[in-house]
Design a protein around this motif. Structure first.
Motif, PDB file in Angstrom:
ATOM      1  N   ALA A  56     -48.314  25.427 -31.194  1.00 59.29           N
ATOM      2  CA  ALA A  56     -47.971  24.782 -29.928  1.00 59.29           C
ATOM      3  C   ALA A  56     -49.165  23.988 -29.410  1.00 59.29           C
ATOM      4  O   ALA A  56     -49.015  22.852 -28.936  1.00 59.29           O
ATOM      5  N   PHE A  57     -50.357  24.558 -29.534  1.00 59.47           N
ATOM      6  CA  PHE A  57     -51.536  23.803 -29.097  1.00 59.47           C
ATOM      7  C   PHE A  57     -51.745  22.572 -29.974  1.00 59.47           C
ATOM      8  O   PHE A  57     -52.134  21.508 -29.491  1.00 59.47           O
ATOM      9  N   MET A  58     -51.464  22.716 -31.267  1.00 57.13           N
ATOM     10  CA  MET A  58     -51.633  21.550 -32.140  1.00 57.13           C
ATOM     11  C   MET A  58     -50.642  20.457 -31.777  1.00 57.13           C
ATOM     12  O   MET A  58     -50.965  19.269 -31.808  1.00 57.13           O
ATOM     13  N   ILE A  59     -49.420  20.859 -31.429  1.00 58.49           N
ATOM     14  CA  ILE A  59     -48.442  19.853 -31.005  1.00 58.49           C
ATOM     15  C   ILE A  59     -48.931  19.181 -29.729  1.00 58.49           C
ATOM     16  O   ILE A  59     -48.858  17.960 -29.576  1.00 58.49           O
ATOM     17  N   ALA A  60     -49.473  19.998 -28.826  1.00 55.87           N
ATOM     18  CA  ALA A  60     -49.920  19.459 -27.542  1.00 55.87           C
ATOM     19  C   ALA A  60     -51.006  18.406 -27.736  1.00 55.87           C
ATOM     20  O   ALA A  60     -51.075  17.425 -26.995  1.00 55.87           O
ATOM     21  N   PHE A  61     -51.861  18.595 -28.742  1.00 57.09           N
ATOM     22  CA  PHE A  61     -52.908  17.604 -28.963  1.00 57.09           C
ATOM     23  C   PHE A  61     -52.536  16.573 -30.013  1.00 57.09           C
ATOM     24  O   PHE A  61     -53.045  15.456 -29.989  1.00 57.09           O
ATOM     25  N   VAL A 100     -49.070  18.171 -40.864  1.00 55.77           N
ATOM     26  CA  VAL A 100     -48.870  18.993 -42.041  1.00 55.77           C
ATOM     27  C   VAL A 100     -49.039  20.468 -41.682  1.00 55.77           C
ATOM     28  O   VAL A 100     -48.285  21.335 -42.120  1.00 55.77           O
ATOM     29  N   TYR A 101     -50.029  20.742 -40.836  1.00 56.52           N
ATOM     30  CA  TYR A 101     -50.282  22.130 -40.450  1.00 56.52           C
ATOM     31  C   TYR A 101     -49.353  22.577 -39.335  1.00 56.52           C
ATOM     32  O   TYR A 101     -49.076  23.764 -39.188  1.00 56.52           O
ATOM     33  N   ILE A 102     -48.886  21.618 -38.544  1.00 53.95           N
ATOM     34  CA  ILE A 102     -47.875  21.952 -37.544  1.00 53.95           C
ATOM     35  C   ILE A 102     -46.636  22.461 -38.272  1.00 53.95           C
ATOM     36  O   ILE A 102     -45.919  23.320 -37.796  1.00 53.95           O
ATOM     37  N   ILE A 103     -46.402  21.941 -39.453  1.00 56.41           N
ATOM     38  CA  ILE A 103     -45.284  22.412 -40.252  1.00 56.41           C
ATOM     39  C   ILE A 103     -45.637  23.712 -40.969  1.00 56.41           C
ATOM     40  O   ILE A 103     -44.834  24.627 -41.069  1.00 56.41           O
ATOM     41  N   PHE A 104     -46.878  23.798 -41.460  1.00 55.31           N
ATOM     42  CA  PHE A 104     -47.228  24.935 -42.308  1.00 55.31           C
ATOM     43  C   PHE A 104     -47.513  26.223 -41.523  1.00 55.31           C
ATOM     44  O   PHE A 104     -47.139  27.310 -41.959  1.00 55.31           O
ATOM     45  N   LEU A 105     -48.189  26.131 -40.369  1.00 52.22           N
ATOM     46  CA  LEU A 105     -48.588  27.359 -39.674  1.00 52.22           C
ATOM     47  C   LEU A 105     -47.409  28.254 -39.280  1.00 52.22           C
ATOM     48  O   LEU A 105     -47.477  29.465 -39.496  1.00 52.22           O
ATOM     49  N   PRO A 106     -46.322  27.694 -38.716  1.00 53.94           N
ATOM     50  CA  PRO A 106     -45.192  28.589 -38.420  1.00 53.94           C
ATOM     51  C   PRO A 106     -44.683  29.261 -39.687  1.00 53.94           C
ATOM     52  O   PRO A 106     -44.331  30.443 -39.671  1.00 53.94           O
ATOM     53  N   ALA A 107     -44.671  28.494 -40.783  1.00 54.83           N
ATOM     54  CA  ALA A 107     -44.213  29.073 -42.041  1.00 54.83           C
ATOM     55  C   ALA A 107     -45.134  30.224 -42.444  1.00 54.83           C
ATOM     56  O   ALA A 107     -44.674  31.284 -42.880  1.00 54.83           O
ATOM     57  N   VAL A 120     -56.449  29.953 -36.173  1.00 53.67           N
ATOM     58  CA  VAL A 120     -57.149  29.158 -35.167  1.00 53.67           C
ATOM     59  C   VAL A 120     -58.058  28.131 -35.844  1.00 53.67           C
ATOM     60  O   VAL A 120     -58.094  26.958 -35.450  1.00 53.67           O
ATOM     61  N   ALA A 121     -58.743  28.557 -36.909  1.00 55.94           N
ATOM     62  CA  ALA A 121     -59.646  27.637 -37.608  1.00 55.94           C
ATOM     63  C   ALA A 121     -58.867  26.471 -38.202  1.00 55.94           C
ATOM     64  O   ALA A 121     -59.299  25.310 -38.119  1.00 55.94           O
ATOM     65  N   THR A 122     -57.716  26.758 -38.785  1.00 52.65           N
ATOM     66  CA  THR A 122     -56.899  25.676 -39.348  1.00 52.65           C
ATOM     67  C   THR A 122     -56.548  24.673 -38.260  1.00 52.65           C
ATOM     68  O   THR A 122     -56.621  23.466 -38.460  1.00 52.65           O
ATOM     69  N   GLY A 123     -56.175  25.222 -37.099  1.00 56.00           N
ATOM     70  CA  GLY A 123     -55.827  24.348 -35.988  1.00 56.00           C
ATOM     71  C   GLY A 123     -56.956  23.387 -35.670  1.00 56.00           C
ATOM     72  O   GLY A 123     -56.747  22.178 -35.522  1.00 56.00           O
ATOM     73  N   PHE A 124     -58.179  23.912 -35.610  1.00 54.84           N
ATOM     74  CA  PHE A 124     -59.308  23.042 -35.265  1.00 54.84           C
ATOM     75  C   PHE A 124     -59.625  22.065 -36.388  1.00 54.84           C
ATOM     76  O   PHE A 124     -59.742  20.865 -36.172  1.00 54.84           O
ATOM     77  N   LEU A 125     -59.755  22.612 -37.602  1.00 54.34           N
ATOM     78  CA  LEU A 125     -60.182  21.770 -38.723  1.00 54.34           C
ATOM     79  C   LEU A 125     -59.238  20.598 -38.960  1.00 54.34           C
ATOM     80  O   LEU A 125     -59.672  19.490 -39.259  1.00 54.34           O
ATOM     81  N   SER A 126     -57.941  20.861 -38.812  1.00 59.40           N
ATOM     82  CA  SER A 126     -56.983  19.846 -39.227  1.00 59.40           C
ATOM     83  C   SER A 126     -57.140  18.555 -38.425  1.00 59.40           C
ATOM     84  O   SER A 126     -56.714  17.508 -38.879  1.00 59.40           O
ATOM     85  N   PHE A 127     -57.757  18.661 -37.250  1.00 62.62           N
ATOM     86  CA  PHE A 127     -57.895  17.442 -36.462  1.00 62.62           C
ATOM     87  C   PHE A 127     -59.017  16.540 -36.965  1.00 62.62           C
ATOM     88  O   PHE A 127     -59.086  15.380 -36.605  1.00 62.62           O
ATOM     89  N   GLY A 128     -59.903  17.105 -37.801  1.00 67.83           N
ATOM     90  CA  GLY A 128     -60.998  16.278 -38.281  1.00 67.83           C
ATOM     91  C   GLY A 128     -60.671  15.556 -39.567  1.00 67.83           C
ATOM     92  O   GLY A 128     -61.538  14.974 -40.204  1.00 67.83           O
ATOM     93  N   LEU A 129     -59.414  15.580 -39.952  1.00 61.68           N
ATOM     94  CA  LEU A 129     -59.121  15.206 -41.333  1.00 61.68           C
ATOM     95  C   LEU A 129     -58.327  13.940 -41.525  1.00 61.68           C
ATOM     96  O   LEU A 129     -58.047  13.558 -42.643  1.00 61.68           O
ATOM     97  N   TRP A 130     -57.949  13.313 -40.411  1.00 60.79           N
ATOM     98  CA  TRP A 130     -56.923  12.297 -40.599  1.00 60.79           C
ATOM     99  C   TRP A 130     -57.314  11.191 -41.554  1.00 60.79           C
ATOM    100  O   TRP A 130     -56.493  10.631 -42.248  1.00 60.79           O
ATOM    101  N   VAL A 131     -58.620  10.931 -41.623  1.00 62.30           N
ATOM    102  CA  VAL A 131     -59.034   9.767 -42.389  1.00 62.30           C
ATOM    103  C   VAL A 131     -58.758   9.915 -43.881  1.00 62.30           C
ATOM    104  O   VAL A 131     -58.670   8.929 -44.601  1.00 62.30           O
ATOM    105  N   PRO A 153     -59.438  28.593 -44.766  1.00 59.76           N
ATOM    106  CA  PRO A 153     -58.578  29.494 -43.980  1.00 59.76           C
ATOM    107  C   PRO A 153     -57.240  29.756 -44.646  1.00 59.76           C
ATOM    108  O   PRO A 153     -56.694  30.859 -44.539  1.00 59.76           O
ATOM    109  N   THR A 154     -56.716  28.753 -45.351  1.00 59.69           N
ATOM    110  CA  THR A 154     -55.456  28.983 -46.050  1.00 59.69           C
ATOM    111  C   THR A 154     -55.655  30.024 -47.145  1.00 59.69           C
ATOM    112  O   THR A 154     -54.835  30.935 -47.320  1.00 59.69           O
ATOM    113  N   GLY A 155     -56.784  29.920 -47.842  1.00 60.45           N
ATOM    114  CA  GLY A 155     -57.098  30.904 -48.873  1.00 60.45           C
ATOM    115  C   GLY A 155     -57.212  32.310 -48.293  1.00 60.45           C
ATOM    116  O   GLY A 155     -56.702  33.267 -48.859  1.00 60.45           O
TER     117      GLY A 155
END
Ligand code: HEM
Ligand SMILES: [Cu+2]
Length: 846
Positions: A224-229, A275-282, A309-320, A346-348
């Motif tokens: 939800a926080f990832m969607i919000a941002f 991608v993680y917004i889809i994966f985290l609920p799963a 939580v770490a996935t949530g943060f990291l995923s925002f640094g990756l778009w490029v 974190p996925t591992g």
């Protein structure tokens, strides 16, 4: 205040009678209305979420149907199933449908159904909002698909890259259908973020502190926080592009100082977290299923939470990393490449925790577990090809080939579909009260698993050989025709599997073996709900002491079904939730929520007409629709919660709590906080767009435009001091019971806002000129307009609050609306100052 301990003694016959009465009353208060009207007006979370899930699967079928046509076209070189334009349209609609109309909403639907039950709540805190989100989703999806009727289907890919999607290269209405339809449907995602965050923060069962929250709830909270941002950048990009297409602004147009790459940045700023917004609920689903079927608590609970939580943060640094091929400086490439690989950690961690749990337990191989195994196999493969893609040289090699298509489907189908089906079969007995047929559901699994792998594994090869992506055919000489034929045939096997699963699930509701409660002997609260599920979930709000209450204290089940616990009595025939402390989980307030109402569907429908007017260039219709729309929302706000509620209510014998309007952590307050986070992300994206355009423009401000002179700029800003003062002194006056003064301060704020608009906009016009001239003027006007809309909304809220005080719904004790108005004004002044600095200060320094 401490919770009253529920009475565990066996009820006397007299109590039984009262118990029956109380249940009947809960039943009546929480029931949806009868017939079609009842269906259209229902707001209860179980009802609405079922609709979201059914609609999501319907879109899966439609999106799947499109992909079958694409696969037919690719079955052999030179086929004529779809001409190139149709192919482009189908790829676009397939990708868009799967991402925006299936993957995100369906998990939102699961969350909407499960989160309240898992945290021991009776409903979500904003039932009307849930229902509104559903209608926006449905109408948005239909809006997008109506492009087929009007013969202008979007065809520039689900990522809508500019300049391909601008009015020069996409002159029809296709892109408009996409931009408007998808943004409309996205309201649902954003709304679900507000719901989930508020629900998890303040409506958890007493005793459920943060360390006892089920992992699915944790996953949904982070999501939800990832969607919000994450969603606001895309929403902003869509709005900018639509404004450019409709009103000839110039954000993405090089000739007038714009930059098409701005779209890509904004899009992937959303698209990677997506991608993680889809994966985290799963992942949350996997955690629940794994611990139940291993029959033991999750190993490494804390590690999983940290990983989420770490996935949530990291995923925002990756778009490029989606833009490796567009010419990014080498150092930046290295950074983003490394970051892309880091997110595997974190996925591992989660994967190891799941395996350890299975290892330590005695796994039980029923259908949900089969899907978990399918998930492990497929997702790990997808992860590996992802690591390959994160290496920049390899990325350049296979860029835009079917290797990427294979990777993408391994990740999406492995990371989303398999856990989704696992969850579907796992919670099916809860939702239907029946068991599906084991043999039929096993066949569905094998069809999907085998069909999927045979369809997508060969694409790694065809891709490495050089079969291009998003192209309707390929050369015979490539030598990949047999592999493609295999992919197509297997794709159909998979499709048959998906249809079989959905039929199996639907049949279960009618034909399944009845009368099973908690068939998997799970340990979490959702399984304490009786079957069939009552609309109020729990007769008494549960109280828990551990992470797996049903394993550690089976008494809980009986206690929640009696009516002698917390909120067992429905006061005043109102729907009530228990609000608890954010960290502690101690009872804090009584939240009264809405019953069935027409408002959500009417509001969504009005928006649909407004958008239809917009896309057909009947702007008068759109403007006209604003009147009923604002009226509906004002009515909505006016009747939210319970304006006649007393300041305090009895929750259980001897325990009195404030009602929401008098409570500090009122749901409305948290809705505001989350909304401002979302809005702040939208604003930040817009400021990013401004600076991005500036840095890439040869001259700034553009030739012919100037920066507004010092004095008028400062004079314009000055009136904002009034709302600021009002936001400070108004609540003080209210708390002291000086109602008239409090009203006066609301009026002062409204006047301040109006004067600001009157001074700022004309002065800006004189300096900057029309927004169509240059990207500079476009973005300046958008920033100023963004802020002006906030001022208008704040003025509405101010007037509204003044009325509420006058009518006696807001007073020295029930101060919620006044706090909200004050906070919204502070925020609006805050972004006003930033806007002002961006428009009038920075260009001087440069
Ligand atoms: C029956 C299962 C499916 C089949 C046979 C299938 C097939 C395809 C095909 C043939 C393409 C176009 C490739 C190209 O020409 O570039 C495609 C694209 C795409 N698919 Fe699927 N798909 C399936 C399921 C899904 C699911 C479940 C999702 C997401 C949850 C999904 C997401 C996408 C996306 C986002 C694209 C666009 C990729 C791009 O930008 O190139 N697909 N799919
Ligand atoms: Cu990415």
């Amino acid at each position: 205040m401490s919770p009253a301990t529920p009475d565990h003694t066996i009820p006397t016959p007299g109590d039984h009678l009262r118990h029956g009465d109380r249940l009947a009353r809960l039943e009546r208060v929480w029931a949806n209305g009868p017939g079609l009207v009842g269906q259209l007006t229902a707001v209860n979370h179980s009802t609405v979420s079922m609709r979201v899930i059914v609609t999501g699967f319907a879109f899966l079928l439609v999106g799947g149907l499109l992909s079958m046509f694409m696969r037919l076209q690719l079955a052999w070189p030179g086929l004529q199933v779809l001409d190139p334009q149709r192919y482009a349209q189908f790829v676009t609609m397939h990708g868009t449908t799967m991402m925006f109309l299936f993957a995100v909403p369906i998990m939102g639907g699961f969350a909407m159904y499960l989160v309240p039950k898992m945290i021991g709540a009776r409903d979500l805190p904003f039932p009307r909002l849930s229902s509104f989100g559903y209608w926006c989703y449905l109408f948005g999806g239909l809006f997008l698909y109506s492009s087929f009727i009007f013969g202008s289907v979007p065809d520039t890919g689900w990522f809508m890259y500019t300049p391909l999607s601008d009015s020069t290269y996409s002159p029809g209405k296709g892109a408009d259908f996409w931009l408007i339809g998808v943004t409309f449907a996205e309201i649902a995602a954003v709304v679900s973020a507000v719901e989930v965050i508020a629900a998890v923060l303040i409506t958890r069962a007493p005793g459920m502190d943060l360390r006892r929250m089920p992992l699915f709830v944790w996953a949904m909270l982070v999501t939800a926080f990832m969607i919000a941002f994450g969603f606001p950048p895309l929403i902003l990009a869509s709005i900018l592009l639509e404004i450019q297409r409709a009103f000839d602004f110039a954000f993405f147009e090089v000739a007038r100082g714009g930059d098409p790459l701005l779209w890509q940045h904004l899009f992937w700023l959303f698209g990677h977290p997506e991608v993680y917004i889809i994966f985290l609920p799963a992942a949350g689903v996997v955690s629940m299923v794994v611990s139940t079927f291993a029959r033991r608590p999750m190993v490494g609970y804390t590690w999983i939470v940290l990983a989420l939580v770490a996935t949530g943060f990291l995923s925002f640094g990756l778009w490029v990393h989606h833009m490796f091929a567009v010419g990014i400086p080498l150092l930046a490439l290295a950074f983003f490449s490394a970051a892309s690989m880091m997110v595997a950690i974190p996925t591992g961690i989660q994967i190891f925790a799941w395996l350890a749990t299975l290892w330590a337990g005695k796994p039980w191989l029923r259908v949900p577990m089969l899907y978990i195994i399918g998930f492990f196999v497929v997702f790990v493969c997808g992860g590996l090809t992802g690591v390959m893609l994160a290496f920049v040289p390899f990325n350049w090699q296979v860029h835009d080939t079917h290797f990427v298509v294979a990777h993408l489907h391994y990740v999406l189908i492995g990371g989303l579909m398999f856990p989704l089906f696992a969850g579907l079969y796992y919670w099916l007995p809860l939702a239907s009260g029946r068991m599906p047929s084991e043999s039929l559901s096993r066949s569905g699994f094998w069809l999907v698993f085998i069909g999927f792998n045979l369809a997508f594994l060969p694409m790694h090869l065809t891709g490495m050989v050089g079969m291009p992506r998003r192209v309707d055919s390929y050369a015979m000489e490539l030598g990949v025709h047999w592999l493609n034929l295999l992919s197509t045939a297997a794709g159909f096997v998979m499709a048959v599997g998906v249809v079989a699963i959905l039929i199996d699930v639907a049949l279960c509701f009618v034909l399944g073996r009845r009368g099973v409660e908690n068939p998997w002997q799970a340990g979490t609260l959702e399984w304490a709900v009786p079957s069939p599920v009552p609309t109020y979930n729990f007769a008494s709000v549960p109280q828990i002491e551990s992470r797996y209450p049903l394993w550690d204290n089976p008494e809980v089940v009986a206690a929640t079904r009696r009516t002698d616990g917390l909120l067992g009595e429905a006061h005043d025939d109102r729907r009530e939730l228990l609000g608890t402390g954010i960290q502690s989980g101690r009872p804090e307030q009584v939240i009264r929520v809405s019953t069935s109402t027409w408002l959500p569907i009417l509001a969504a429908f009005t928006i649909a007409i407004l958008l239809a007017g917009f896309i057909s260039s009947q702007y008068w219709l759109s403007i006209l629709m604003l009147v009923p729309l604002i009226g509906l929302f004002l009515h909505w706000a006016w009747t939210t919660g319970d304006r006649h509620a007393p300041a305090e209510l009895e929750v259980a014998p001897g325990l009195r709590l404030p009602t929401q309007a008098a409570a500090r952590n009122a749901p409305g307050w948290w809705a505001l906080v989350v909304t401002l986070l979302i809005d702040g992300s939208l604003f930040a994206s817009l400021v990013f767009a401004y600076f991005y355009l500036w840095l890439n423009a040869p001259v700034w401000p553009a030739v012919g435009a100037t920066v507004m002179a010092w004095r008028p700029a400062l004079v314009a800003l000055a009136p904002l001091v009034l709302p600021l003062l009002a936001a400070w002194l108004g609540p003080v006056a209210l708390a002291a019971g000086r109602l008239r003064t409090a009203i006066a301060w609301q009026v002062v704020a409204v006047v301040g806002g109006a004067v600001y608009l009157g001074l700022h906009l004309p002065a800006l016009w004189a300096a900057v000129g029309a927004p169509q001239v240059h990207a500079y003027a476009s973005v300046v006007w958008t920033l100023a307009g963004f802020h002006a809309v906030h001022i208008l909304v704040a003025m509405l809220i101010g007037g509204f609050t003044a009325m509420r005080i006058r009518c006696g719904y807001v007073d020295g004790v029930r101060r919620l609306e006044s706090r909200i108005a004050a906070a919204f004004w502070r925020y609006t002044v805050g972004i006003g100052v930033v806007t002002w600095a961006v428009l009038h200060l920075f260009p001087r320094w440069a």
